[in-house]
Design an enzyme around this catalytic site. Structure first.
Site, PDB file in Angstrom:
ATOM      1  N   ASP A 134      -2.734  -2.184  10.551  1.00  0.00           N
ATOM      2  CA  ASP A 134      -2.942  -2.079   9.096  1.00  0.00           C
ATOM      3  C   ASP A 134      -3.406  -3.392   8.466  1.00  0.00           C
ATOM      4  OD1 ASP A 134      -2.206   0.551   8.971  1.00  0.00           O
ATOM      5  OD2 ASP A 134      -0.167   0.180   8.247  1.00  0.00           O
TER       6      ASP A 134
ATOM      7  N   GLY B  99       4.369  -4.158   4.040  1.00  0.00           N
ATOM      8  CA  GLY B  99       4.711  -5.499   3.545  1.00  0.00           C
ATOM      9  C   GLY B  99       4.349  -6.598   4.532  1.00  0.00           C
TER      10      GLY B  99
ATOM     11  N   PRO C   3       9.656  -3.923  -0.396  1.00  0.00           N
ATOM     12  CA  PRO C   3      10.786  -3.581   0.464  1.00  0.00           C
ATOM     13  C   PRO C   3      10.410  -3.669   1.945  1.00  0.00           C
ATOM     14  CG  PRO C   3      10.328  -1.803  -1.112  1.00  0.00           C
ATOM     15  CD  PRO C   3       9.302  -2.856  -1.342  1.00  0.00           C
ATOM     16  N   VAL C   4      11.330  -4.189   2.746  1.00  0.00           N
ATOM     17  CA  VAL C   4      11.074  -4.395   4.180  1.00  0.00           C
ATOM     18  C   VAL C   4      11.321  -3.088   4.945  1.00  0.00           C
ATOM     19  CG1 VAL C   4      11.835  -5.692   6.217  1.00  0.00           C
ATOM     20  CG2 VAL C   4      11.667  -6.834   4.006  1.00  0.00           C
TER      21      VAL C   4
ATOM     22  N   LYS D 253       0.840  -1.211   0.000  1.00  0.00           N
ATOM     23  CA  LYS D 253       0.000   0.000   0.000  1.00  0.00           C
ATOM     24  C   LYS D 253       0.863   1.245   0.000  1.00  0.00           C
ATOM     25  CE  LYS D 253       0.782   1.415   4.460  1.00  0.00           C
ATOM     26  NZ  LYS D 253       1.610   2.515   4.839  1.00  0.00           N
TER      27      LYS D 253
HETATM   28  P1  ATP Z   1       4.260  -0.481   7.814  1.00  0.00           P
HETATM   29  O1  ATP Z   1       4.018   0.229   6.541  1.00  0.00           O
HETATM   30  O2  ATP Z   1       3.070  -1.309   8.252  1.00  0.00           O
HETATM   31  O3  ATP Z   1       4.859   0.371   8.897  1.00  0.00           O
HETATM   32  P2  ATP Z   1       6.800  -1.467   7.100  1.00  0.00           P
HETATM   33  O4  ATP Z   1       6.870  -1.444   5.616  1.00  0.00           O
HETATM   34  O5  ATP Z   1       7.368  -0.289   7.792  1.00  0.00           O
HETATM   35  O6  ATP Z   1       5.307  -1.647   7.517  1.00  0.00           O
HETATM   36  P3  ATP Z   1       7.443  -4.255   7.316  1.00  0.00           P
HETATM   37  O7  ATP Z   1       8.268  -4.537   6.124  1.00  0.00           O
HETATM   38  O8  ATP Z   1       6.029  -4.681   7.290  1.00  0.00           O
HETATM   39  O9  ATP Z   1       7.541  -2.701   7.681  1.00  0.00           O
HETATM   40  O10 ATP Z   1       8.106  -4.925   8.614  1.00  0.00           O
HETATM   41  C1  ATP Z   1       9.172  -4.399   9.277  1.00  0.00           C
HETATM   42  C2  ATP Z   1       9.644  -5.263  10.454  1.00  0.00           C
HETATM   43  O11 ATP Z   1       8.747  -6.328  10.764  1.00  0.00           O
HETATM   44  C3  ATP Z   1      10.960  -5.889  10.147  1.00  0.00           C
HETATM   45  O12 ATP Z   1      11.791  -5.524  11.202  1.00  0.00           O
HETATM   46  C4  ATP Z   1      10.739  -7.383  10.110  1.00  0.00           C
HETATM   47  O13 ATP Z   1      11.756  -8.070  10.781  1.00  0.00           O
HETATM   48  C5  ATP Z   1       9.412  -7.594  10.793  1.00  0.00           C
HETATM   49  N1  ATP Z   1       8.533  -8.543  10.054  1.00  0.00           N
HETATM   50  C6  ATP Z   1       7.656  -9.382  10.612  1.00  0.00           C
HETATM   51  N2  ATP Z   1       6.989 -10.073   9.680  1.00  0.00           N
HETATM   52  C7  ATP Z   1       7.444  -9.669   8.489  1.00  0.00           C
HETATM   53  C8  ATP Z   1       7.131 -10.019   7.149  1.00  0.00           C
HETATM   54  N3  ATP Z   1       6.236 -10.953   6.838  1.00  0.00           N
HETATM   55  N4  ATP Z   1       7.785  -9.367   6.168  1.00  0.00           N
HETATM   56  C9  ATP Z   1       8.694  -8.419   6.476  1.00  0.00           C
HETATM   57  N5  ATP Z   1       9.035  -8.069   7.709  1.00  0.00           N
HETATM   58  C10 ATP Z   1       8.427  -8.676   8.716  1.00  0.00           C
END
Ligand code: ATP
Length: 293
Positions: free
Chosen positions: A134, A99, A92-93, A8
């Site tokens: 979310d 994600g 991207p994480v 998203k």
């Molecule tokens: P948001 O937009 O909801 O804040 P984000 O994009 O900032 O999400 P994610 O990639 O969802 O962050 O996740 C970040 C953290 O969550 C990482 O530190 C990771 O170790 C942990 N995590 C737990 N489950 C997952 C998953 N399925 N994929 C990626 N990271 C994950």
């Protein structure tokens, strides 16, 4: 079973206050884009949940939101069979693109289907919020207004056709840091979410993008100027508007032509400002909960 977990962007993100339980009240306009992780979910002879991923730094135990979601449903329904989930990550994480939340949403949908639990979308969403604010939205998908802690959802009409460029710099920003850098009393500009709702209702893309605003952005840019540079790069190369998504650091630009999108994608790659660059478009909810690959 193979499911897509879609990313998203936040077309607008406002934080209204902090609740007594520590959660923040937000008001956001969410939009799913065609960028996704892939989950392969199947029954297995091995008891319990076996999670495998292509990224060595993503946990595969209880810390993974996929694991949490699957376990929550399997515990509730007393399922003793084992499952194996292969999670292939492309979103991207820690980028602000939900994600992990979206992976969890796909796990809810997948486990519900695999074991024929018969839960409807609303029932899945009620459980999903316990994994993350979310996650209910990631089950709903499409264009939506998210209120409360992000779990009170109102589906919105489709945003007019447009294209999206995502650029993620090689830095990590935690959601916690984004909140720490946000002084609620100091917020200079709150997004005009009601105005944006009107524009979306009228199908006015140009009005909508003119109201894009994210209250986290100034605080994060102060610490990481590269985000501002990516924004400017996109806007110099044809984006109607570019902005940080969620708590960052991913930046997205909105384009009204595919040609401009391609030009800007090439320019951003060339600039070296972003570690990953991805050109895509919007994903609309088609009535169903989830579509198989
Ligand atoms: P948001 O937009 O909801 O804040 P984000 O994009 O900032 O999400 P994610 O990639 O969802 O962050 O996740 C970040 C953290 O969550 C990482 O530190 C990771 O170790 C942990 N995590 C737990 N489950 C997952 C998953 N399925 N994929 C990626 N990271 C994950």
């Amino acid at each position: 079973m193979r499911l897509r977990a879609m990313a998203k962007i936040n077309l607008a993100l406002d934080v209204l206050g902090k609740r007594e339980d520590g959660y923040h009240e937000v008001r956001m306009i969410m939009q799913t884009i065609r960028m996704y992780d892939s989950l392969d979910i199947r029954k297995s002879d091995r008891p319990g949940i076996t999670l495998l991923t292509n990224l060595p730094y993503v946990p595969t135990d209880e810390r993974n939101l996929v694991y949490k979601a699957a376990k929550m449903l399997m515990d509730e329904f007393g399922i003793r069979e084992g499952i194996t989930i292969k999670l292939e990550k492309f979103i991207p994480v820690s980028a602000g693109m939900a994600g992990g939340s979206s992976d969890a949403a796909a796990a809810f949908v997948g486990v519900n289907r695999l074991f024929r639990l018969g839960l409807g979308e609303k029932e899945l969403m009620e459980r999903a919020v316990k994994v993350g604010a979310d996650v209910p939205y990631c089950i709903l998908r499409g264009t939506a207004l998210a209120e409360g802690i992000g779990e009170k959802l109102t589906p919105l009409p489709r945003v007019p056709e447009c294209y999206v460029l995502v650029g993620k710099p090689g830095i990590n920003v935690s959601t916690r840091l984004a909140y720490e850098n946000l002084d609620l009393k100091e917020i200079q500009r709150h997004p005009d979410i009601d105005g944006m709702l009107e524009d979306i209702g009228k199908g006015d893309l140009y009005g909508m993008v003119s109201k894009m605003e994210n209250v986290f952005e100034p605080g994060i840019i102060r610490e990481y100027p590269v985000i501002q540079k990516i924004r400017e790069n996109m806007e110099e190369h044809g984006a109607l508007r570019a902005m940080m998504s969620g708590s960052g650091p991913a930046v997205f630009g909105i384009f009204d032509s595919e040609k401009k999108l391609e030009t800007a994608a090439a320019a951003l790659k060339e600039s070296g400002l972003a570690r990953s660059v991805f050109a895509t478009d919007l994903f609309h909810r088609n009535g169903g909960t989830v579509d198989d690959e």
